[in-house]
Design an enzyme around this catalytic site. Structure first.
Site, PDB file in Angstrom:
ATOM      1  N   GLY A 182       8.760   0.834   5.944  1.00 36.32           N
ATOM      2  CA  GLY A 182       9.057   1.696   7.094  1.00 36.32           C
ATOM      3  C   GLY A 182       7.895   1.726   8.053  1.00 36.32           C
ATOM      4  O   GLY A 182       6.749   1.485   7.666  1.00 36.32           O
TER       5      GLY A 182
ATOM      6  N   ASN B  97      11.867   0.539   0.731  1.00 32.48           N
ATOM      7  CA  ASN B  97      10.804   1.475   1.116  1.00 32.48           C
ATOM      8  C   ASN B  97      10.127   1.146   2.447  1.00 32.48           C
ATOM      9  O   ASN B  97       9.595   2.048   3.100  1.00 32.48           O
ATOM     10  CB  ASN B  97       9.760   1.490  -0.009  1.00 32.48           C
ATOM     11  CG  ASN B  97       8.471   2.160   0.404  1.00 32.48           C
ATOM     12  OD1 ASN B  97       8.404   3.391   0.473  1.00 32.48           O
ATOM     13  ND2 ASN B  97       7.448   1.392   0.721  1.00 32.48           N
TER      14      ASN B  97
ATOM     15  N   ARG C 112       0.851  -1.202   0.000  1.00 32.50           N
ATOM     16  CA  ARG C 112       0.000   0.000   0.000  1.00 32.50           C
ATOM     17  C   ARG C 112       0.882   1.246   0.000  1.00 32.50           C
ATOM     18  O   ARG C 112       2.109   1.154  -0.025  1.00 32.50           O
ATOM     19  CB  ARG C 112      -0.893  -0.010   1.235  1.00 32.50           C
ATOM     20  CG  ARG C 112      -0.071   0.071   2.505  1.00 32.50           C
ATOM     21  CD  ARG C 112      -0.909   0.179   3.755  1.00 32.50           C
ATOM     22  NE  ARG C 112      -0.104   0.711   4.855  1.00 32.50           N
ATOM     23  CZ  ARG C 112      -0.409   0.594   6.128  1.00 32.50           C
ATOM     24  NH1 ARG C 112      -1.509  -0.029   6.486  1.00 32.50           N
ATOM     25  NH2 ARG C 112       0.371   1.122   7.053  1.00 32.50           N
ATOM     26  N   GLY C 113       0.237   2.409   0.037  1.00 30.82           N
ATOM     27  CA  GLY C 113       0.934   3.686   0.227  1.00 30.82           C
ATOM     28  C   GLY C 113       1.970   3.985  -0.851  1.00 30.82           C
ATOM     29  O   GLY C 113       1.801   3.676  -2.035  1.00 30.82           O
ATOM     30  N   ILE C 114       3.068   4.569  -0.402  1.00 28.45           N
ATOM     31  CA  ILE C 114       4.120   5.009  -1.318  1.00 28.45           C
ATOM     32  C   ILE C 114       4.708   3.814  -2.082  1.00 28.45           C
ATOM     33  O   ILE C 114       4.926   3.885  -3.295  1.00 28.45           O
ATOM     34  CB  ILE C 114       5.227   5.742  -0.521  1.00 28.45           C
ATOM     35  CG1 ILE C 114       4.682   7.086   0.011  1.00 28.45           C
ATOM     36  CG2 ILE C 114       6.470   5.960  -1.374  1.00 28.45           C
ATOM     37  CD1 ILE C 114       5.616   7.822   0.952  1.00 28.45           C
TER      38      ILE C 114
ATOM     39  N   TYR D 181      12.393   7.316  14.975  1.00 31.88           N
ATOM     40  CA  TYR D 181      12.194   7.446  13.519  1.00 31.88           C
ATOM     41  C   TYR D 181      13.307   8.296  12.894  1.00 31.88           C
ATOM     42  O   TYR D 181      13.927   7.893  11.903  1.00 31.88           O
ATOM     43  CB  TYR D 181      10.821   8.081  13.285  1.00 31.88           C
ATOM     44  CG  TYR D 181      10.350   8.099  11.849  1.00 31.88           C
ATOM     45  CD1 TYR D 181       9.972   6.929  11.201  1.00 31.88           C
ATOM     46  CD2 TYR D 181      10.268   9.299  11.143  1.00 31.88           C
ATOM     47  CE1 TYR D 181       9.515   6.945   9.896  1.00 31.88           C
ATOM     48  CE2 TYR D 181       9.813   9.333   9.832  1.00 31.88           C
ATOM     49  CZ  TYR D 181       9.438   8.152   9.220  1.00 31.88           C
ATOM     50  OH  TYR D 181       8.988   8.180   7.914  1.00 31.88           O
TER      51      TYR D 181
ATOM     52  N   THR E 210      -0.783   9.358   2.869  1.00 31.03           N
ATOM     53  CA  THR E 210      -0.875   7.888   2.864  1.00 31.03           C
ATOM     54  C   THR E 210      -1.542   7.445   4.166  1.00 31.03           C
ATOM     55  O   THR E 210      -1.847   8.273   5.031  1.00 31.03           O
ATOM     56  CB  THR E 210       0.523   7.220   2.833  1.00 31.03           C
ATOM     57  OG1 THR E 210       1.197   7.529   4.054  1.00 31.03           O
ATOM     58  CG2 THR E 210       1.360   7.649   1.654  1.00 31.03           C
TER      59      THR E 210
ATOM     60  N   LYS F  93      16.079   7.274  10.083  1.00 29.86           N
ATOM     61  CA  LYS F  93      16.045   7.891   8.752  1.00 29.86           C
ATOM     62  C   LYS F  93      17.299   8.721   8.461  1.00 29.86           C
ATOM     63  O   LYS F  93      17.661   8.929   7.299  1.00 29.86           O
ATOM     64  CB  LYS F  93      14.786   8.763   8.626  1.00 29.86           C
ATOM     65  CG  LYS F  93      13.481   7.954   8.664  1.00 29.86           C
ATOM     66  CD  LYS F  93      13.370   6.983   7.490  1.00 29.86           C
ATOM     67  CE  LYS F  93      12.006   6.332   7.399  1.00 29.86           C
ATOM     68  NZ  LYS F  93      11.913   5.387   6.275  1.00 29.86           N
TER      69      LYS F  93
HETATM   70  P1  NAD Z   1       2.586   2.894   4.939  1.00 29.46           P
HETATM   71  O1  NAD Z   1       2.497   2.582   6.404  1.00 29.46           O
HETATM   72  O2  NAD Z   1       1.359   3.312   4.233  1.00 29.46           O
HETATM   73  O3  NAD Z   1       3.237   1.655   4.156  1.00 29.46           O
HETATM   74  C1  NAD Z   1       4.396   1.000   4.639  1.00 29.46           C
HETATM   75  C2  NAD Z   1       4.350  -0.450   4.188  1.00 29.46           C
HETATM   76  O4  NAD Z   1       5.503  -1.107   4.728  1.00 29.46           O
HETATM   77  C3  NAD Z   1       3.116  -1.182   4.704  1.00 29.46           C
HETATM   78  O5  NAD Z   1       2.463  -1.874   3.664  1.00 29.46           O
HETATM   79  C4  NAD Z   1       3.685  -2.130   5.749  1.00 29.46           C
HETATM   80  O6  NAD Z   1       2.934  -3.329   5.885  1.00 29.46           O
HETATM   81  C5  NAD Z   1       5.079  -2.388   5.184  1.00 29.46           C
HETATM   82  N1  NAD Z   1       5.980  -2.897   6.218  1.00 29.46           N
HETATM   83  C6  NAD Z   1       6.096  -2.485   7.494  1.00 29.46           C
HETATM   84  N2  NAD Z   1       6.979  -3.245   8.142  1.00 29.46           N
HETATM   85  C7  NAD Z   1       7.440  -4.162   7.259  1.00 29.46           C
HETATM   86  C8  NAD Z   1       8.371  -5.233   7.348  1.00 29.46           C
HETATM   87  N3  NAD Z   1       8.992  -5.504   8.488  1.00 29.46           N
HETATM   88  N4  NAD Z   1       8.604  -5.982   6.242  1.00 29.46           N
HETATM   89  C9  NAD Z   1       7.975  -5.719   5.075  1.00 29.46           C
HETATM   90  N5  NAD Z   1       7.072  -4.719   4.940  1.00 29.46           N
HETATM   91  C10 NAD Z   1       6.809  -3.956   6.021  1.00 29.46           C
HETATM   92  O7  NAD Z   1       3.731   3.991   4.831  1.00 29.46           O
HETATM   93  P2  NAD Z   1       4.048   5.042   3.642  1.00 29.46           P
HETATM   94  O8  NAD Z   1       3.521   6.349   4.080  1.00 29.46           O
HETATM   95  O9  NAD Z   1       3.667   4.483   2.350  1.00 29.46           O
HETATM   96  O10 NAD Z   1       5.644   5.125   3.801  1.00 29.46           O
HETATM   97  C11 NAD Z   1       6.542   4.412   2.959  1.00 29.46           C
HETATM   98  C12 NAD Z   1       7.960   4.832   3.315  1.00 29.46           C
HETATM   99  O11 NAD Z   1       8.093   6.252   3.151  1.00 29.46           O
HETATM  100  C13 NAD Z   1       8.363   4.532   4.751  1.00 29.46           C
HETATM  101  O12 NAD Z   1       9.714   4.163   4.800  1.00 29.46           O
HETATM  102  C14 NAD Z   1       8.162   5.863   5.449  1.00 29.46           C
HETATM  103  O13 NAD Z   1       8.955   5.988   6.613  1.00 29.46           O
HETATM  104  C15 NAD Z   1       8.575   6.827   4.350  1.00 29.46           C
HETATM  105  N6  NAD Z   1       8.024   8.182   4.533  1.00 29.46           N
HETATM  106  C16 NAD Z   1       6.687   8.420   4.404  1.00 29.46           C
HETATM  107  C17 NAD Z   1       6.214   9.723   4.579  1.00 29.46           C
HETATM  108  C18 NAD Z   1       4.762  10.088   4.417  1.00 29.46           C
HETATM  109  O14 NAD Z   1       4.431  11.275   4.549  1.00 29.46           O
HETATM  110  N7  NAD Z   1       3.866   9.159   4.151  1.00 29.46           N
HETATM  111  C19 NAD Z   1       7.110  10.749   4.867  1.00 29.46           C
HETATM  112  C20 NAD Z   1       8.449  10.465   5.012  1.00 29.46           C
HETATM  113  C21 NAD Z   1       8.908   9.177   4.811  1.00 29.46           C
END
Ligand code: NAD
Length: 488
Positions: A333, A331, A255-257, A394, A429, A398
């Site tokens: 996180g 990715n 999902r998400g990014i 976090y 997200t 990062k």
């Molecule tokens: P999200 O929570 O929507 O998606 C993260 C995905 O990672 C989920 O599907 C989750 O199940 C998976 N995941 C978690 N732990 C895992 C593991 N141990 N093994 C395999 N998969 C695992 O998050 P997002 O917002 O899509 O973020 C994606 C990345 O971007 C992350 O690294 C996050 O830290 C980074 N990020 C996001 C934002 C934002 O604004 N959304 C900002 C800065 C950085």
């Protein structure tokens, strides 16, 4: 994922009628679909210098990508100008150091009233004489700044530093001055959806490819980047991502990014390996089905990237199913936000392991099938640069990710391997949906563009970073944050 409320056309109409002190953001000009050879079609480019191979590479890169180019250099080199004119461009002589000079040249080019976005490419010159504070080079920054502030929405200002500014104190001073200018200029331009970047050009072709990407709608949510375009050992920077047949792993992509990145890569022809934890299988199956429905290739591999066995399971599945890997988007996180006083050891370790330690485990497991020229993208965060209350675990993870990208870039350079970090800001997200409304609104106000980003913005950047167009970039951190106010 829905757009932010402040970009909803009905809400905007209503707010424009009510005299409230609310600044509404400018809708960003984005692009969906597969990358085309003319990503800049329907835009203009203005080039303030045409005197050497670097200037020519920059002008030609945006011209080849479909922009209508105007050269405004009164002292430009005629052979070079001729090549741009032969390509359909025009020459309107003016001097960039005079405030208003570029604007009047744009007006003279017959484009008054033209609302097409403009990419203004300014090669920062070396000051003549000894006055380091006020000279034609610093005056020219005001000249391009005046012009950029008057351009249509979604325009770009690209400041380019060449070889002539390296190696001595005068060049160093001009470089630092330009950095300061850029860091303030992007904050002013953001409200109109326009952006400003600095390109340190070590290689003309890499700089041109980077300029063409930053000018494109794929870079709509990027601003304030300070990047080095260097010579690549993996071959010259080329047009478009060109991912046909490439095998690319995206971790945490149910999902998400991550899902947006996987979909974007598949659209460019990559064979995508989607990893996520077993509990996310249903969401992952959805992402895989969407990709396949559009004719793309995707597989799901359930594994916890934070464990040795999980990392090995991913590598084994790809080795068996594809036999190679050409790119990795690290990715996955998580957040476990707590103030230091309340942070448990488990919350601390979990975040460090999944966000940072997992990258080592996965990368090591993939080493036997990693192909020459492979590109790694490591997901960091603006919080890894600036820090945030209640997120010590976090931001610790990062920040380490940024250093890891630099170290992998160094280690892999001789083998043509690349590694870069993306630092997203506030992206809509599921992760950020958990934030309290007030924090979300504050995060928007802290961006120059007054709006959150979309997963597509990060996906476009990741796609660029694994593709051939970014071959001149390695060991760098690219913020994808709409020009956030904090952090260096
Ligand atoms: P999200 O929570 O929507 O998606 C993260 C995905 O990672 C989920 O599907 C989750 O199940 C998976 N995941 C978690 N732990 C895992 C593991 N141990 N093994 C395999 N998969 C695992 O998050 P997002 O917002 O899509 O973020 C994606 C990345 O971007 C992350 O690294 C996050 O830290 C980074 N990020 C996001 C934002 C934002 O604004 N959304 C900002 C800065 C950085």
């Amino acid at each position: 994922m829905q757009d932010d409320w402040s970009l909803n056309p009905n809400v905007r109409k209503l707010l424009q009628r009510v005299p409230l002190p609310i600044s509404l953001p400018t809708p960003l000009r984005r692009s969906a679909g597969r990358t085309t050879p003319n990503e800049l079609h329907g835009t203009r480019a203005v080039v303030t210098h045409l005197r050497d191979a670097l200037d020519l590479a920059l002008a030609q890169a945006v011209q080849h990508a479909g922009a209508a180019v105007t050269v405004v250099d009164a002292m430009g080199e005629t052979t070079l100008t001729g090549r741009i004119v032969d390509g359909g461009g025009q020459l309107v002589p003016a001097t960039a150091d005079l405030p208003g000079g570029i604007l009047s040249a744009i007006a003279q080019s017959g484009a008054t009233g033209d609302r097409r976005p403009v990419t203004l490419i300014h090669r920062v010159t070396r000051p003549h004489g000894n006055d380091v504070a006020v000279n034609e080079s610093t005056d020219a920054l005001l000249g391009v700044g005046h012009a950029a502030a008057s351009l249509p929405p979604n325009s770009r200002l690209l400041l380019v530093l060449g070889h002539d500014l390296r190696g001595d104190s005068l060049g160093g001073l001009m470089t630092a001055a330009t950095q300061g200018f850029m860091r303030s200029a992007f904050k002013e331009l953001g409200k109109s959806g326009s952006t400003c970047h600095l390109i340190r050009a070590e290689d003309a072709q890499s700089a041109g490819a980077l300029a063409a990407f930053l000018a494109s709608p794929r870079a709509a949510f990027l601003s304030g980047l300070d990047l080095v375009a260097q010579k690549s050992l993996a071959g010259d920077a080329a047009e478009g991502p060109a991912l046909d047949g490439k095998v690319i792993l995206v971790t945490g992509a149910a999902r998400g990014i991550g899902a947006a990145i996987a979909e974007r890569l598949a659209l460019e022809g990559a064979h995508v390996w989607i990893n996520d934890i077993a509990q996310s299988e249903a969401a992952a199956a959805d992402t895989v089905a969407q990709i396949r429905a559009r004719g793309g290739r995707a597989e799901f591999v359930a594994a916890d990237v934070g464990t040795l066995s999980g990392a090995q399971a991913i590598a084994d599945a790809i080795a068996k199913g594809a036999g190679r890997v050409d790119g990795v988007i690290h990715n996955a996180g998580i957040t476990r936000d707590r103030t230091l006083r309340k942070m448990s050891v488990a919350q601390w370790r979990q975040v460090l392991q999944v966000n940072f330690g997992a990258m080592y485990l996965v990368q090591n497991a993939l080493a036997p099938i990693l192909q020459p020229g492979a590109s790694m993208v490591l997901m960091s965060s603006v919080m890894g640069i600036a820090g945030n209350f209640g997120q010590t675990n976090y931001s610790t993870s990062k920040s380490a990710v940024i250093e890891l990208a630099k170290q992998w870039a160094c280690d892999g350079y001789g083998r043509g391997l690349r590694a870069n970090a993306i630092a997203p800001g506030f992206i809509l997200t599921d992760m950020t949906a958990q934030m309290p409304v007030i924090n979300r609104e504050m995060a928007k106000q802290l961006t120059a563009m007054l709006q959150p980003g979309l997963p597509l913005d990060v996906a476009d950047l990741a796609c660029f970073l694994v593709g051939a167009q970014s071959r001149g970039l390695t060991g760098q951190v690219l913020r994808c944050d709409g020009g956030m106010a904090f952090g260096a």
